[in-house]
Design an enzyme around this catalytic site. Structure first.
Site, PDB file in Angstrom:
ATOM      1  N   LYS A  17       2.916   3.593  -5.007  1.00  0.00           N
ATOM      2  CA  LYS A  17       1.977   4.694  -5.279  1.00  0.00           C
ATOM      3  C   LYS A  17       0.539   4.292  -4.962  1.00  0.00           C
ATOM      4  O   LYS A  17      -0.225   5.064  -4.407  1.00  0.00           O
ATOM      5  CB  LYS A  17       2.094   5.144  -6.747  1.00  0.00           C
ATOM      6  CG  LYS A  17       3.467   5.690  -7.095  1.00  0.00           C
ATOM      7  CD  LYS A  17       3.580   6.074  -8.553  1.00  0.00           C
ATOM      8  CE  LYS A  17       3.471   4.909  -9.506  1.00  0.00           C
ATOM      9  NZ  LYS A  17       4.507   3.876  -9.358  1.00  0.00           N
TER      10      LYS A  17
ATOM     11  N   GLU B 277      -2.434   9.323  -9.830  1.00  0.00           N
ATOM     12  CA  GLU B 277      -1.218   8.517  -9.887  1.00  0.00           C
ATOM     13  C   GLU B 277      -0.445   8.906 -11.143  1.00  0.00           C
ATOM     14  O   GLU B 277      -0.966   8.822 -12.241  1.00  0.00           O
ATOM     15  CB  GLU B 277      -1.598   7.034  -9.916  1.00  0.00           C
ATOM     16  CG  GLU B 277      -0.406   6.124  -9.801  1.00  0.00           C
ATOM     17  CD  GLU B 277      -0.799   4.680  -9.489  1.00  0.00           C
ATOM     18  OE1 GLU B 277      -2.013   4.381  -9.410  1.00  0.00           O
ATOM     19  OE2 GLU B 277       0.108   3.856  -9.337  1.00  0.00           O
TER      20      GLU B 277
ATOM     21  N   ARG C  89       5.118  -9.188  -6.662  1.00  0.00           N
ATOM     22  CA  ARG C  89       3.735  -9.022  -7.152  1.00  0.00           C
ATOM     23  C   ARG C  89       3.489  -9.774  -8.447  1.00  0.00           C
ATOM     24  O   ARG C  89       2.342 -10.023  -8.805  1.00  0.00           O
ATOM     25  CB  ARG C  89       3.334  -7.562  -7.250  1.00  0.00           C
ATOM     26  CG  ARG C  89       3.850  -6.830  -8.451  1.00  0.00           C
ATOM     27  CD  ARG C  89       3.338  -5.411  -8.422  1.00  0.00           C
ATOM     28  NE  ARG C  89       3.838  -4.650  -9.547  1.00  0.00           N
ATOM     29  CZ  ARG C  89       3.816  -3.336  -9.604  1.00  0.00           C
ATOM     30  NH1 ARG C  89       3.347  -2.640  -8.614  1.00  0.00           N
ATOM     31  NH2 ARG C  89       4.266  -2.706 -10.677  1.00  0.00           N
TER      32      ARG C  89
HETATM   33  P1  DGT Z   1       2.917   1.113  -7.560  1.00  0.00           P
HETATM   34  O1  DGT Z   1       1.621   1.229  -6.853  1.00  0.00           O
HETATM   35  O2  DGT Z   1       3.883   2.200  -7.198  1.00  0.00           O
HETATM   36  O3  DGT Z   1       3.489  -0.250  -7.468  1.00  0.00           O
HETATM   37  O4  DGT Z   1       2.605   1.412  -9.079  1.00  0.00           O
HETATM   38  P2  DGT Z   1       1.713   0.539 -10.076  1.00  0.00           P
HETATM   39  O5  DGT Z   1       2.258  -0.806 -10.295  1.00  0.00           O
HETATM   40  O6  DGT Z   1       0.273   0.614  -9.729  1.00  0.00           O
HETATM   41  O7  DGT Z   1       1.924   1.337 -11.344  1.00  0.00           O
HETATM   42  P3  DGT Z   1       3.304   1.447 -12.108  1.00  0.00           P
HETATM   43  O8  DGT Z   1       3.783   2.809 -11.944  1.00  0.00           O
HETATM   44  O9  DGT Z   1       4.198   0.357 -11.716  1.00  0.00           O
HETATM   45  O10 DGT Z   1       2.825   1.316 -13.602  1.00  0.00           O
HETATM   46  C1  DGT Z   1       2.228   0.142 -14.087  1.00  0.00           C
HETATM   47  C2  DGT Z   1       3.006  -0.360 -15.273  1.00  0.00           C
HETATM   48  O11 DGT Z   1       2.955   0.566 -16.334  1.00  0.00           O
HETATM   49  C3  DGT Z   1       4.475  -0.585 -14.980  1.00  0.00           C
HETATM   50  O12 DGT Z   1       4.877  -1.757 -15.645  1.00  0.00           O
HETATM   51  C4  DGT Z   1       5.158   0.625 -15.582  1.00  0.00           C
HETATM   52  C5  DGT Z   1       4.275   0.956 -16.719  1.00  0.00           C
HETATM   53  N1  DGT Z   1       4.223   2.375 -17.069  1.00  0.00           N
HETATM   54  C6  DGT Z   1       3.593   3.354 -16.410  1.00  0.00           C
HETATM   55  N2  DGT Z   1       3.609   4.500 -17.092  1.00  0.00           N
HETATM   56  C7  DGT Z   1       4.301   4.251 -18.227  1.00  0.00           C
HETATM   57  C8  DGT Z   1       4.686   5.017 -19.351  1.00  0.00           C
HETATM   58  O13 DGT Z   1       4.378   6.204 -19.508  1.00  0.00           O
HETATM   59  N3  DGT Z   1       5.419   4.369 -20.280  1.00  0.00           N
HETATM   60  C9  DGT Z   1       5.817   3.086 -20.160  1.00  0.00           C
HETATM   61  N4  DGT Z   1       6.588   2.578 -21.101  1.00  0.00           N
HETATM   62  N5  DGT Z   1       5.445   2.323 -19.146  1.00  0.00           N
HETATM   63  C10 DGT Z   1       4.700   2.900 -18.205  1.00  0.00           C
END
Ligand code: DGT
Length: 231
Positions: free
Chosen positions: A33, A103, A166
């Protein structure tokens, strides 16, 4: 005249600038994302808001994201309460650009992450009920329009490999099964529409996102025109 200038300021305070078109980028953890948002941030007149993950790792010196991964049954409610607040802030943030791209969303926080914690037995029924009451009240009382969802569709295995690469401290213990559950909920929500309706009326753009970076940038370029046309 000074009077008119004052009126203009007051008018702007009462009616903060709303974008004409709101896009949410959705997908599994590590589906890419951030890369997608970074790509679109170069397009003029699109304002990009990244997921407030840095806030979840540090709220007044506390790290609710790490706590949730260590002990979801104890800290799930804490994290989800804060995620819901930060998502609400992003939905409501005003922008001078005519397109806002954010996002994830308050909707996936509820329909994917809260749902997953509850279904996997890590969120008590009372915590689930309280979070659901908050979500239902917020979404029925406050206008949070979403015009387009861009869904980065990946296999859980690809996300698992990207996650290992990562190496974020908080995410070290995430098993493949967790990513499989999140994937299933995303498919049910956005593709099969079987467990909750997406915010209506909303357009859906599915982008296959298992490819390497170069190919993904190519796909974003291809999809840019479609997305901008939808706006
Ligand atoms: P990307 O760019 O697709 O790799 O996404 P990231 O890493 O920037 O973001 P993402 O979606 O992996 O979210 C960061 C962390 O937060 C990941 O460990 C999942 C967690 N997360 C996101 N939203 C929620 C939520 O609503 N509840 C829980 N329990 N965890 C969440």
């Amino acid at each position: 005249s000074p009077f008119c200038a004052l009126c203009a300021v007051v008018w702007c305070l009462i009616h903060p600038a709303h974008p004409d078109f709101q896009i949410c980028v959705e997908g599994n953890i590590a589906s890419g994302k951030t890369t997608c948002l970074k790509y679109f941030s170069k397009t003029s007149d699109i304002q990009v808001l990244t997921e407030p993950v840095s806030k979840w790792k540090n709220v007044r010196g506390q790290n609710p994201l790490a706590l949730m991964y260590q002990d979801p049954a104890r800290w799930g409610l804490t994290l989800q309460t804060y995620v819901q607040l930060t998502m609400l802030v992003n939905h409501l943030s005003s922008t001078a650009a005519s397109v806002k791209m954010m996002e994830r969303s308050i909707f996936s926080a509820r329909h994917i992450f809260v749902e997953n914690l509850f279904r996997s037995g890590k969120l008590a029924a009372v915590d689930y009920a309280v979070l659901s009451e908050w979500f239902d009240w917020i979404t029925s009382s406050i206008s949070l329009p979403v015009d387009l969802i861009v869904y980065l569709q990946t296999s859980p295995q690809t996300c698992y490999e990207r996650l290992k690469q990562r190496c974020r401290d908080e995410e070290k213990a995430i098993p493949l099964e967790y990513l499989e559950s999140i994937h299933q909920l995303y498919e049910d929500w956005l593709v099969k529409c079987s467990h909750a309706a997406p915010p209506a009326p909303v357009l859906l753009q599915v982008i296959p996102a298992d490819h390497d970076l170069q190919e993904m940038l190519h796909l974003y370029e291809e999809n840019r025109q479609k997305i901008l046309t939808a706006c």
